[in-house]
Design an enzyme around this catalytic site. Structure first.
Site, PDB file in Angstrom:
ATOM      1  N   ASP A  13       0.813  -1.216   0.000  1.00  0.00           N
ATOM      2  CA  ASP A  13       0.000   0.000   0.000  1.00  0.00           C
ATOM      3  C   ASP A  13       0.850   1.270   0.000  1.00  0.00           C
ATOM      4  OD1 ASP A  13      -2.315  -1.705   0.328  1.00  0.00           O
ATOM      5  OD2 ASP A  13      -1.684  -1.901   2.417  1.00  0.00           O
ATOM      6  N   LYS A  16       2.099   2.305  -4.972  1.00  0.00           N
ATOM      7  CA  LYS A  16       2.777   1.807  -6.183  1.00  0.00           C
ATOM      8  C   LYS A  16       1.946   2.076  -7.418  1.00  0.00           C
ATOM      9  CE  LYS A  16       3.028  -2.461  -4.865  1.00  0.00           C
ATOM     10  NZ  LYS A  16       2.662  -2.379  -3.468  1.00  0.00           N
ATOM     11  N   GLY A  40      -4.604  -4.425  -4.478  1.00  0.00           N
ATOM     12  CA  GLY A  40      -5.653  -3.508  -4.898  1.00  0.00           C
ATOM     13  C   GLY A  40      -5.020  -2.179  -5.225  1.00  0.00           C
ATOM     14  N   HIS A  41      -4.687  -1.991  -6.491  1.00  0.00           N
ATOM     15  CA  HIS A  41      -4.075  -0.716  -6.860  1.00  0.00           C
ATOM     16  C   HIS A  41      -5.149   0.331  -7.103  1.00  0.00           C
ATOM     17  CE1 HIS A  41      -0.063  -2.696  -8.224  1.00  0.00           C
ATOM     18  NE2 HIS A  41      -0.180  -2.557  -6.925  1.00  0.00           N
ATOM     19  N   GLN A 222       1.872  -6.287  -3.549  1.00  0.00           N
ATOM     20  CA  GLN A 222       2.340  -6.447  -2.167  1.00  0.00           C
ATOM     21  C   GLN A 222       3.726  -5.786  -2.027  1.00  0.00           C
ATOM     22  OE1 GLN A 222       1.099  -9.726  -3.582  1.00  0.00           O
ATOM     23  NE2 GLN A 222      -0.827  -8.782  -3.072  1.00  0.00           N
TER      24      GLN A 222
HETATM   25  P1  IMP Z   1      -2.603 -12.909   1.558  1.00  0.00           P
HETATM   26  O1  IMP Z   1      -1.690 -12.326   0.524  1.00  0.00           O
HETATM   27  O2  IMP Z   1      -4.053 -12.620   1.299  1.00  0.00           O
HETATM   28  O3  IMP Z   1      -2.331 -14.362   1.836  1.00  0.00           O
HETATM   29  O4  IMP Z   1      -2.273 -12.172   2.950  1.00  0.00           O
HETATM   30  C1  IMP Z   1      -1.036 -12.329   3.608  1.00  0.00           C
HETATM   31  C2  IMP Z   1      -0.548 -11.022   4.211  1.00  0.00           C
HETATM   32  O5  IMP Z   1      -0.233 -10.114   3.187  1.00  0.00           O
HETATM   33  C3  IMP Z   1      -1.591 -10.319   5.107  1.00  0.00           C
HETATM   34  O6  IMP Z   1      -0.935  -9.654   6.157  1.00  0.00           O
HETATM   35  C4  IMP Z   1      -2.212  -9.311   4.153  1.00  0.00           C
HETATM   36  O7  IMP Z   1      -2.799  -8.244   4.840  1.00  0.00           O
HETATM   37  C5  IMP Z   1      -0.981  -8.902   3.369  1.00  0.00           C
HETATM   38  N1  IMP Z   1      -1.305  -8.381   2.047  1.00  0.00           N
HETATM   39  C6  IMP Z   1      -1.653  -9.074   0.951  1.00  0.00           C
HETATM   40  N2  IMP Z   1      -1.851  -8.240  -0.078  1.00  0.00           N
HETATM   41  C7  IMP Z   1      -1.597  -7.009   0.351  1.00  0.00           C
HETATM   42  C8  IMP Z   1      -1.590  -5.724  -0.282  1.00  0.00           C
HETATM   43  O8  IMP Z   1      -1.851  -5.553  -1.483  1.00  0.00           O
HETATM   44  N3  IMP Z   1      -1.263  -4.674   0.525  1.00  0.00           N
HETATM   45  C9  IMP Z   1      -0.929  -4.819   1.828  1.00  0.00           C
HETATM   46  N4  IMP Z   1      -0.924  -5.990   2.443  1.00  0.00           N
HETATM   47  C10 IMP Z   1      -1.240  -7.074   1.717  1.00  0.00           C
END
Ligand code: IMP
Length: 424
Positions: A13, A16, A40-41, A222
């Site tokens: 977040d 990007k 989620g961009h 991420q």
């Molecule tokens: P997952 O990717 O849904 O398995 O989540 C694993 C971890 O990555 C959790 O702490 C999520 O909140 C974090 N996470 C996954 N995608 C994002 C993102 O786009 N932004 C911030 N945190 C993320």
């Protein structure tokens, strides 16, 4: 530079989307190399706000886009986005999806949700989109790949084999409802019809673009500290967002990458669980959250907020080989008379370090050591160049640059597409 990777340098977040959107304007091809609809961009263009989870941001600039082999794909989300962009008049015929990318199946979503529930207070705080379970099946070699949808017989067979195990898992371990073969197979056969034309040999597409001297942008989702190998395990995602992932996740060699740009907020946020040394204590955290609009794009969850952590950023410089840094949301700090910056960690044994701890217990017990910089308490929206920033804001950026030994070349000063200042 022909091949540029943009990677989140913190816990995600970082903004990007906006930086990629800016760079995509000069690119010929934009690629995602890992992750799925867990990202989620958010991109603001004029009056429109786009929230994209599966297609690379390049779509907004009407650029050809690749969803690489390292991604996991929820076909419903992808088709929803293709439909949305088509309705808005954006061409989607050059959205190429790797046949080697893995599909998120309904049981992945069910297992992600059930497993988080089962972990209780030890949960990871995932986005519950099935991303982790889909990557787990990929590693176990029982995943279903995008190319499997091209042959209905193979698809049905693979779903049947998977269900034989997943339904046992769902009903016996998680006390959840099983899935019916017929329902899942017919749903995915429908998706197959819609996606067929997009399935491609994306490694070849990227290679040909690079050989032709085209500008190729690799858009990380991420971030570094959520990287499965280099992040704060187990509070991480299940892929490799760090820059090395761009090579394996699209099928090119690492020597093809020319520039790696890290994106960091001028402060830090984190969603989900896990240690966070520079997390702000007290009401100032709420203030940063409200000023920065720090609520998740995908889940709507409140993000935890902290002061800029240079120990973690130094690590991101190392792990990604960052050549440059984009510092976003500097405007959010305009409201503070003083701005603390974490320069070192104090470890449980009392020693101090400027390097990210290699051992998890050190990181869990790390206390931030702050240096407090002067704030500027002036809005930044009138600044049209980095030179016009208030002196204290410039000093803040200079400090980051000096500490990290990396040039800060882009500075974000607002949500709009135009609010990015370039710095030589
Ligand atoms: P997952 O990717 O849904 O398995 O989540 C694993 C971890 O990555 C959790 O702490 C999520 O909140 C974090 N996470 C996954 N995608 C994002 C993102 O786009 N932004 C911030 N945190 C993320």
């Amino acid at each position: 530079m022909p091949a540029t990777v943009v990677v989140g340098a913190q816990w995600g977040d970082e903004g990007k989307g906006k930086i990629v959107d800016l760079l995509a304007q000069q690119s010929d091809l934009v690629c995602r190399y890992q992750g799925g609809p867990n990202t989620g961009h958010t991109i603001v263009v004029g009056d429109e706000t786009f929230k994209i989870r599966q297609i690379p941001t390049g779509i907004i600039n009407r650029k050809p886009c690749v969803i690489g082999n390292g991604c996991v794909i929820d076909p419903e989300v992808l088709i929803g986005e293709l439909d949305m962009f088509e309705e808005l008049g954006y061409p989607t015929d050059e959205v190429y999806v790797s046949g080697n990318a893995h599909l998120i199946m309904p049981w992945h979503v069910a297992i992600d949700q059930a497993s988080e529930r089962r972990l209780g207070h030890l949960n990871i705080g995932t986005t519950k989109r099935g991303v982790g379970p889909a990557y787990a099946d990929k590693a176990s070699r029982i995943g279903i790949r995008v190319q499997d949808v091209l042959d209905p017989k193979i698809l049905r067979q693979k779903i049947e084999i998977a269900l034989a195990e997943k339904n046992l898992w769902l009903t016996r371990i998680y006390d959840e409802e099983p899935f019916e073969l017929e329902d899942v197979a017919s749903r995915y056969e429908q998706y197959a019809k819609r996606l067929r034309g997009h399935i491609s040999d994306t490694s070849l597409i990227v290679d040909e673009a690079l050989r032709a001297g085209r500008e190729v942008l690799f858009e990380g989702a991420q971030a570094t500290l959520l990287d499965l190998d280099h992040g704060t395990y187990p509070f991480v995602t299940s892929s490799n967002p760090s820059s090395g992932g761009a090579a394996t996740g699209t099928g090119i060699g690492p020597t093809r990458i020319d520039v790696v740009i890290g994106v960091a907020k001028a402060y830090v946020t984190r969603v989900g669980e896990g240690p966070f040394p520079s997390e702000i204590e007290g009401p100032e955290q709420d203030r940063v959250r409200d000023l920065g609009g720090e609520f998740g794009t995908v889940t709507g969850r409140s993000r935890r907020c902290g002061w800029l952590d240079l120990v973690a950023l130094r690590y991101a410089v190392r792990v990604n080989g960052l050549d440059r840094l984009a510092l976003t949301k500097l405007d959010v700090l305009s409201h503070f008379a003083e701005v603390p910056v974490c320069v070192r960690y104090r470890l449980p044994d009392g020693t101090e370090t400027e390097h990210f701890p290699a051992h998890q217990s050190d990181f869990h017990g790390a206390e931030p050591v702050y240096e407090t910089l002067a704030g500027w308490e002036e809005p930044l929206d009138g600044c049209s160049s980095a030179a016009e920033l208030p002196a204290a804001a410039r000093a803040y950026v200079d400090f980051v640059e000096r500490e990290l030994d990396v040039d800060v070349t882009l500075i974000g000063t607002g949500a709009e597409r135009e609010s990015v200042l370039t710095r030589a």
